[in-house]
Design a protein around this motif. Sequence first.
Motif, PDB file in Angstrom:
ATOM      1  N   LEU A  79       0.828  -1.208   0.000  1.00 28.26           N
ATOM      2  CA  LEU A  79       0.000   0.000   0.000  1.00 28.26           C
ATOM      3  C   LEU A  79       0.862   1.257   0.000  1.00 28.26           C
ATOM      4  N   THR A  80       1.808   1.326   0.920  1.00 30.25           N
ATOM      5  CA  THR A  80       2.601   2.548   1.071  1.00 30.25           C
ATOM      6  C   THR A  80       3.596   2.734  -0.069  1.00 30.25           C
ATOM      7  N   ALA A  81       3.828   1.681  -0.854  1.00 30.14           N
ATOM      8  CA  ALA A  81       4.671   1.822  -2.040  1.00 30.14           C
ATOM      9  C   ALA A  81       3.869   2.244  -3.261  1.00 30.14           C
ATOM     10  N   ALA A 138      -1.416  12.539  11.646  1.00 34.79           N
ATOM     11  CA  ALA A 138      -0.387  12.867  10.667  1.00 34.79           C
ATOM     12  C   ALA A 138      -0.827  13.970   9.711  1.00 34.79           C
ATOM     13  N   VAL A 139       0.154  14.687   9.194  1.00 38.43           N
ATOM     14  CA  VAL A 139      -0.092  15.633   8.111  1.00 38.43           C
ATOM     15  C   VAL A 139      -0.729  14.866   6.953  1.00 38.43           C
ATOM     16  N   GLY A 140      -1.820  15.385   6.421  1.00 36.53           N
ATOM     17  CA  GLY A 140      -2.536  14.705   5.340  1.00 36.53           C
ATOM     18  C   GLY A 140      -3.815  14.046   5.791  1.00 36.53           C
ATOM     19  N   ILE A 141      -3.897  13.692   7.087  1.00 36.82           N
ATOM     20  CA  ILE A 141      -5.119  13.114   7.627  1.00 36.82           C
ATOM     21  C   ILE A 141      -6.194  14.200   7.692  1.00 36.82           C
ATOM     22  N   THR A 142      -7.374  13.897   7.181  1.00 33.39           N
ATOM     23  CA  THR A 142      -8.433  14.901   7.087  1.00 33.39           C
ATOM     24  C   THR A 142      -9.175  15.073   8.407  1.00 33.39           C
ATOM     25  N   ASP A 143      -9.821  16.215   8.554  1.00 32.86           N
ATOM     26  CA  ASP A 143     -10.663  16.452   9.726  1.00 32.86           C
ATOM     27  C   ASP A 143     -11.814  15.451   9.782  1.00 32.86           C
ATOM     28  N   ASP A 144     -12.332  15.082   8.604  1.00 36.83           N
ATOM     29  CA  ASP A 144     -13.423  14.106   8.552  1.00 36.83           C
ATOM     30  C   ASP A 144     -12.986  12.770   9.136  1.00 36.83           C
ATOM     31  N   TYR A 145     -11.747  12.378   8.820  1.00 42.15           N
ATOM     32  CA  TYR A 145     -11.229  11.108   9.346  1.00 42.15           C
ATOM     33  C   TYR A 145     -11.135  11.162  10.867  1.00 42.15           C
ATOM     34  N   ILE A 146     -10.604  12.237  11.390  1.00 39.42           N
ATOM     35  CA  ILE A 146     -10.457  12.372  12.837  1.00 39.42           C
ATOM     36  C   ILE A 146     -11.823  12.325  13.516  1.00 39.42           C
ATOM     37  N   GLU A 147     -12.790  12.986  12.909  1.00 40.66           N
ATOM     38  CA  GLU A 147     -14.140  12.982  13.472  1.00 40.66           C
ATOM     39  C   GLU A 147     -14.725  11.570  13.448  1.00 40.66           C
ATOM     40  N   LYS A 148     -14.465  10.843  12.372  1.00 40.14           N
ATOM     41  CA  LYS A 148     -14.969   9.464  12.269  1.00 40.14           C
ATOM     42  C   LYS A 148     -14.341   8.569  13.333  1.00 40.14           C
ATOM     43  N   ILE A 149     -13.030   8.737  13.559  1.00 38.65           N
ATOM     44  CA  ILE A 149     -12.351   7.939  14.568  1.00 38.65           C
ATOM     45  C   ILE A 149     -12.901   8.246  15.957  1.00 38.65           C
ATOM     46  N   LYS A 201       3.051  10.844  -3.863  1.00 40.86           N
ATOM     47  CA  LYS A 201       2.646  12.238  -3.744  1.00 40.86           C
ATOM     48  C   LYS A 201       1.127  12.370  -3.647  1.00 40.86           C
ATOM     49  N   ASP A 202       0.696  13.176  -2.705  1.00 38.09           N
ATOM     50  CA  ASP A 202      -0.721  13.522  -2.510  1.00 38.09           C
ATOM     51  C   ASP A 202      -1.597  12.336  -2.095  1.00 38.09           C
ATOM     52  N   ALA A 203      -0.994  11.218  -1.692  1.00 41.42           N
ATOM     53  CA  ALA A 203      -1.798  10.078  -1.242  1.00 41.42           C
ATOM     54  C   ALA A 203      -2.447  10.394   0.098  1.00 41.42           C
ATOM     55  N   VAL A 204      -3.709  10.011   0.240  1.00 44.66           N
ATOM     56  CA  VAL A 204      -4.448  10.212   1.492  1.00 44.66           C
ATOM     57  C   VAL A 204      -5.109   8.885   1.861  1.00 44.66           C
ATOM     58  N   LEU A 205      -4.886   8.438   3.078  1.00 41.79           N
ATOM     59  CA  LEU A 205      -5.441   7.166   3.535  1.00 41.79           C
ATOM     60  C   LEU A 205      -6.672   7.387   4.408  1.00 41.79           C
ATOM     61  N   ASN A 206      -7.528   6.361   4.421  1.00 39.30           N
ATOM     62  CA  ASN A 206      -8.711   6.409   5.266  1.00 39.30           C
ATOM     63  C   ASN A 206      -9.048   4.998   5.706  1.00 39.30           C
ATOM     64  N   ASN A 207      -9.768   4.894   6.800  1.00 37.28           N
ATOM     65  CA  ASN A 207     -10.259   3.608   7.299  1.00 37.28           C
ATOM     66  C   ASN A 207     -11.762   3.503   7.103  1.00 37.28           C
ATOM     67  N   ASP A 248      -1.551   5.617  11.408  1.00 38.62           N
ATOM     68  CA  ASP A 248      -0.225   5.007  11.516  1.00 38.62           C
ATOM     69  C   ASP A 248       0.552   5.075  10.213  1.00 38.62           C
ATOM     70  N   GLN A 249      -0.130   4.874   9.091  1.00 35.30           N
ATOM     71  CA  GLN A 249       0.554   4.689   7.811  1.00 35.30           C
ATOM     72  C   GLN A 249       0.610   5.950   6.943  1.00 35.30           C
ATOM     73  N   GLN A 250      -0.098   7.014   7.310  1.00 40.38           N
ATOM     74  CA  GLN A 250      -0.136   8.202   6.462  1.00 40.38           C
ATOM     75  C   GLN A 250       1.259   8.801   6.252  1.00 40.38           C
ATOM     76  N   ASN A 251       2.038   8.894   7.296  1.00 44.41           N
ATOM     77  CA  ASN A 251       3.385   9.440   7.163  1.00 44.41           C
ATOM     78  C   ASN A 251       4.262   8.575   6.274  1.00 44.41           C
ATOM     79  N   VAL A 252       4.038   7.261   6.300  1.00 43.55           N
ATOM     80  CA  VAL A 252       4.852   6.347   5.491  1.00 43.55           C
ATOM     81  C   VAL A 252       4.553   6.543   4.014  1.00 43.55           C
ATOM     82  N   ILE A 253       3.262   6.521   3.674  1.00 47.25           N
ATOM     83  CA  ILE A 253       2.904   6.637   2.256  1.00 47.25           C
ATOM     84  C   ILE A 253       3.230   8.024   1.715  1.00 47.25           C
ATOM     85  N   ALA A 254       3.203   9.045   2.573  1.00 45.24           N
ATOM     86  CA  ALA A 254       3.506  10.411   2.126  1.00 45.24           C
ATOM     87  C   ALA A 254       4.933  10.529   1.600  1.00 45.24           C
ATOM     88  N   ASN A 255       5.822   9.675   2.091  1.00 47.55           N
ATOM     89  CA  ASN A 255       7.211   9.696   1.628  1.00 47.55           C
ATOM     90  C   ASN A 255       7.382   9.038   0.263  1.00 47.55           C
TER      91      ASN A 255
END
Length: 514
Positions: free
Chosen positions: A302-304, A422-433, A329-335, A319-326
């Motif tokens: 996934l992160t590759a 992580a940078v890139g994680i959306t406010d919507d995701y945080i609210e869902k969690i 480009k512009d990848a955003v993860l969600n659960n 956990d993985q947002q910082n990994v995939i960001a490296n």
Amino acid sequence: MSSKTQKMLSTMLVAILLAVAVVGCSSNGNGNNSGKSNGSNGENSGKSESTAAPEEKKEIVTIKSIYPGDKPAGTDAVLEKVNEKMAADIGVKLELTFAPWDQYANKITLDAATSNSIDFFWNGSSQLVSYYSQKLLAPIDELMEQHGHAIYENIDSMLFEGMKIDGKLYGIPSTGNSPKASIYQSILYRDDLRVKHNLPVPDSVENFEAFLQGIQDNEPDLVPLTSASVAYILMNQFGPEEYLAGTGSSAGFQINDDGTITVMPTQEMTGLREAAKLVHEWYKKGFIPEDILNIGDVNARLTAGATAVVNGAAMSAADQQNVIANNVKDAVLNNQGFGPEKKYIKSPGGDAIYVTSQTKKGEAVIKFVNWVFSSQENYDLYVYGIEGVNYEIIDERVKMLNEDYVTFPGWMFKNMNLQRFAVGITDDYIEKIKKWDEGAEFSPLMGFNFNPESVKTELAQAQQVFNSYSKTLNSGIVDPETIWPDFTKQMKAAGQDKIIEEAQKQIDAFLASK
């Protein structure tokens, strides 16, 4: 000489004598004289020794543990800083070694049984009974009362009930107050691709399939779904049953409307069978790679940027947002969770920290865990590393600067009171969690731990059978209808009925005692 002059001279003499006396005391150990004090450095000046006690040095206790996986780059530098602060704060230092994931379980079991080897270890809360039966665990009730105040402040008190056996506490539910309801019945997916191709949020079986089809149609270089546990993730969409912890996956259970529990053989779980049938259809459509059982680290795919969906946990995007960001480009993860309609919190969470029965340093272990939870500063240092070296804070989000350190050891200490997204994680995701457990109830089985003593032989045999079928059923690589009869036959031959009977008896007694 006048009387007035005599009085002045007398006063001056007294002052001089007092000053000499103070200097003399200082040189005898009551002040800082660069190590020249009598009796404090072994030197003998020929004068009588001072009776003043030397300043006591704080005893530093070193505790040892093994963590799973490869040792992340930068660990030594971070651990040095952690130990420096922790030694000053609580007189404890931490010494870590690492073991590959496929060797970790055996390694901690062996080392936990050895005196002076490790003092604590991390693993799943579902392993509590197994470790207890092997006499690997120390009770920690008194230690927690004395030294675990910050832990109790940050973890729901009800969760500790699930870590008790015969009324004694044997583990810390280290998931803290992160989501707990059906945390592993979740997928981790590329939300940026969903937005890019105007695909539906994969929040139902139908939308999940449409999402996978959209990835296959629009991203030919990506595998839509890389997971060997899809049927497990989706089983609650087809039936209300769950696996019964402690029975080696040989038994399932269902919570009835009246609060009673019905225990059943695994192969009678409607949800598992129907989900396995659907996932097999997805496999035939090419959503799942043919070599899925040979892929060890699906997150790495996934992160590759090689796949769009993997199996996840409730906070795996964080956990993985910082990994995939490296890497992408512009990848955003969600659960997205796929738990039952009526949500239950049935265990203390996925993770736990255990103190070994052999250690004499249990107090220091509890102090260590409590120290991590006791302040944002301590949490950030232990979980994210050294600010400016391993991470930086941008608009209340954390950005990891060393790609080899990004997931260590945060996944052991997820806690919404202290967690940084992580940078890139959306406010919507945080609210869902934050709302993940909304409406969830504590299961009637919270605090129940199956005692396997009377069926140990049958459990070992049934587990071996289940292991030989589970990956093929959960990954979709075979039609479950073709193997279900033999699966059932072999589970029965392993002594499954005896396990079911014993589990039902223990559960009925547990519920009657509440």
